[in-house]
Design an enzyme around this catalytic site. Structure first.
Site, PDB file in Angstrom:
ATOM      1  N   ASP A  12       0.895  -1.146   0.019  1.00  0.00           N
ATOM      2  CA  ASP A  12       0.097  -0.132  -0.286  1.00  0.00           C
ATOM      3  C   ASP A  12       0.959   1.139  -0.196  1.00  0.00           C
ATOM      4  O   ASP A  12       2.480   0.997   0.308  1.00  0.00           O
ATOM      5  CB  ASP A  12      -0.577  -0.607   1.354  1.00  0.00           C
ATOM      6  CG  ASP A  12      -1.757   1.213   1.564  1.00  0.00           C
ATOM      7  OD1 ASP A  12      -2.221   1.156   0.383  1.00  0.00           O
ATOM      8  OD2 ASP A  12      -1.795   2.170   3.029  1.00  0.00           O
ATOM      9  N   LEU A  13       0.259   2.571  -0.646  1.00  0.00           N
ATOM     10  CA  LEU A  13       0.982   3.440  -0.004  1.00  0.00           C
ATOM     11  C   LEU A  13       0.937   4.287   0.992  1.00  0.00           C
ATOM     12  O   LEU A  13       1.757   5.010   1.460  1.00  0.00           O
ATOM     13  CB  LEU A  13       0.714   4.114  -1.433  1.00  0.00           C
ATOM     14  CG  LEU A  13       1.917   4.117  -2.825  1.00  0.00           C
ATOM     15  CD1 LEU A  13       1.274   5.186  -3.910  1.00  0.00           C
ATOM     16  CD2 LEU A  13       2.747   3.557  -2.924  1.00  0.00           C
ATOM     17  N   ASP A  14      -0.317   5.633   1.520  1.00  0.00           N
ATOM     18  CA  ASP A  14      -0.536   6.156   1.986  1.00  0.00           C
ATOM     19  C   ASP A  14      -0.236   5.259   3.578  1.00  0.00           C
ATOM     20  O   ASP A  14      -0.778   3.770   3.809  1.00  0.00           O
ATOM     21  CB  ASP A  14      -1.730   6.441   1.805  1.00  0.00           C
ATOM     22  CG  ASP A  14      -1.530   7.502   1.420  1.00  0.00           C
ATOM     23  OD1 ASP A  14      -0.697   7.779   0.827  1.00  0.00           O
ATOM     24  OD2 ASP A  14      -2.964   7.375   0.614  1.00  0.00           O
ATOM     25  N   SER A  72      -2.983  -0.066  -4.063  1.00  0.00           N
ATOM     26  CA  SER A  72      -3.116   1.469  -3.598  1.00  0.00           C
ATOM     27  C   SER A  72      -5.262   2.320  -3.808  1.00  0.00           C
ATOM     28  O   SER A  72      -5.349   2.016  -5.382  1.00  0.00           O
ATOM     29  CB  SER A  72      -2.505   3.014  -3.669  1.00  0.00           C
ATOM     30  OG  SER A  72      -2.716   4.020  -2.780  1.00  0.00           O
ATOM     31  N   ARG A  73      -5.805   1.856  -3.176  1.00  0.00           N
ATOM     32  CA  ARG A  73      -6.688   2.826  -3.285  1.00  0.00           C
ATOM     33  C   ARG A  73      -6.734   4.146  -2.554  1.00  0.00           C
ATOM     34  O   ARG A  73      -7.323   4.828  -1.415  1.00  0.00           O
ATOM     35  CB  ARG A  73      -7.871   2.270  -1.801  1.00  0.00           C
ATOM     36  CG  ARG A  73      -9.512   2.711  -2.313  1.00  0.00           C
ATOM     37  CD  ARG A  73     -10.165   2.136  -1.226  1.00  0.00           C
ATOM     38  NE  ARG A  73      -9.840   1.683  -0.204  1.00  0.00           N
ATOM     39  CZ  ARG A  73      -9.638   0.575   0.022  1.00  0.00           C
ATOM     40  NH1 ARG A  73     -10.807  -0.590  -0.104  1.00  0.00           N
ATOM     41  NH2 ARG A  73      -9.633  -0.752   0.775  1.00  0.00           N
ATOM     42  N   LYS A 103      -9.336  -3.276  -2.317  1.00  0.00           N
ATOM     43  CA  LYS A 103      -8.276  -4.210  -2.918  1.00  0.00           C
ATOM     44  C   LYS A 103      -7.914  -5.228  -2.765  1.00  0.00           C
ATOM     45  O   LYS A 103      -7.677  -5.985  -3.823  1.00  0.00           O
ATOM     46  CB  LYS A 103      -8.075  -4.151  -0.818  1.00  0.00           C
ATOM     47  CG  LYS A 103      -7.113  -2.609  -0.465  1.00  0.00           C
ATOM     48  CD  LYS A 103      -5.652  -2.386  -1.569  1.00  0.00           C
ATOM     49  CE  LYS A 103      -5.564  -1.163  -0.467  1.00  0.00           C
ATOM     50  NZ  LYS A 103      -4.350  -0.759  -0.370  1.00  0.00           N
TER      51      LYS A 103
END
Length: 163
Positions: A12-14, A72-73, A103
């Site tokens: 994931d990113l954030d 990433s959402r 996801k």
């Protein structure tokens, strides 16, 4: 039978790979700017940065010959991709699933694109709901409550191997 070492590590990113001043990237203020020292800021003065161990973790995946992907959402995939470019890491990922959806949809696309079974994937995310949903697919899924660090990465490798 799943491989002892994951064939695909998905991030994931954030709040997993990076901090955007404690916000998700789509809650920051655009445009972003990079100063002469390479630090990145949103237009409200929040620093946007990778967590301290992330570069070493990406290097470790490369050294181990493990493909890497993003899931990433976000409502602002363009901002996320720009941040990846500013951080100089976008080309490290073989697959890039960055769009506003579950996801589960990200992982279906990753399975189809890579040809890897869910059981050959390792996933890191800061949101427990994503860990539960993706884990139910058979992906080794590791909660990252405070940004990804090397100890959590090692925990993920060990969890995958013990499956």
């Amino acid at each position: 039978m799943p491989s002892a070492t994951p064939l695909l590590v998905v991030f994931d990113l954030d709040l997993t790979l990076w901090s955007c001043g404690g916000l998700w990237i789509d809650c920051t203020s655009y445009p972003f700017r990079q100063d002469a020292g390479g630090r990145i800021w949103d237009s409200d003065g929040r620093e946007m940065r990778l967590y301290a161990d992330v570069a070493d973790i990406l290097d470790r995946c490369d050294f181990m010959g493990i493909d890497m992907a993003l899931a990433s959402r976000t409502g602002r995939p363009d901002w996320a991709r720009e941040m990846l470019d500013l951080l100089g890491i976008r080309d490290r990922f073989v697959y890039d699933e960055i769009f506003p959806s579950s996801k589960v949809a990200h992982f279906a696309n990753l399975r189809d694109a890579s040809g890897f079974d869910y059981t050959d994937m390792l996933f890191f995310d800061d949101e427990p709901r994503n860990i539960i949903e993706v884990g139910a697919l058979g992906v080794t899924s590791i909660d990252v409550p405070s940004g990804l660090d090397m100890a959590t990465f090692e925990q993920g490798l060990a969890a995958h191997e013990s499956r």
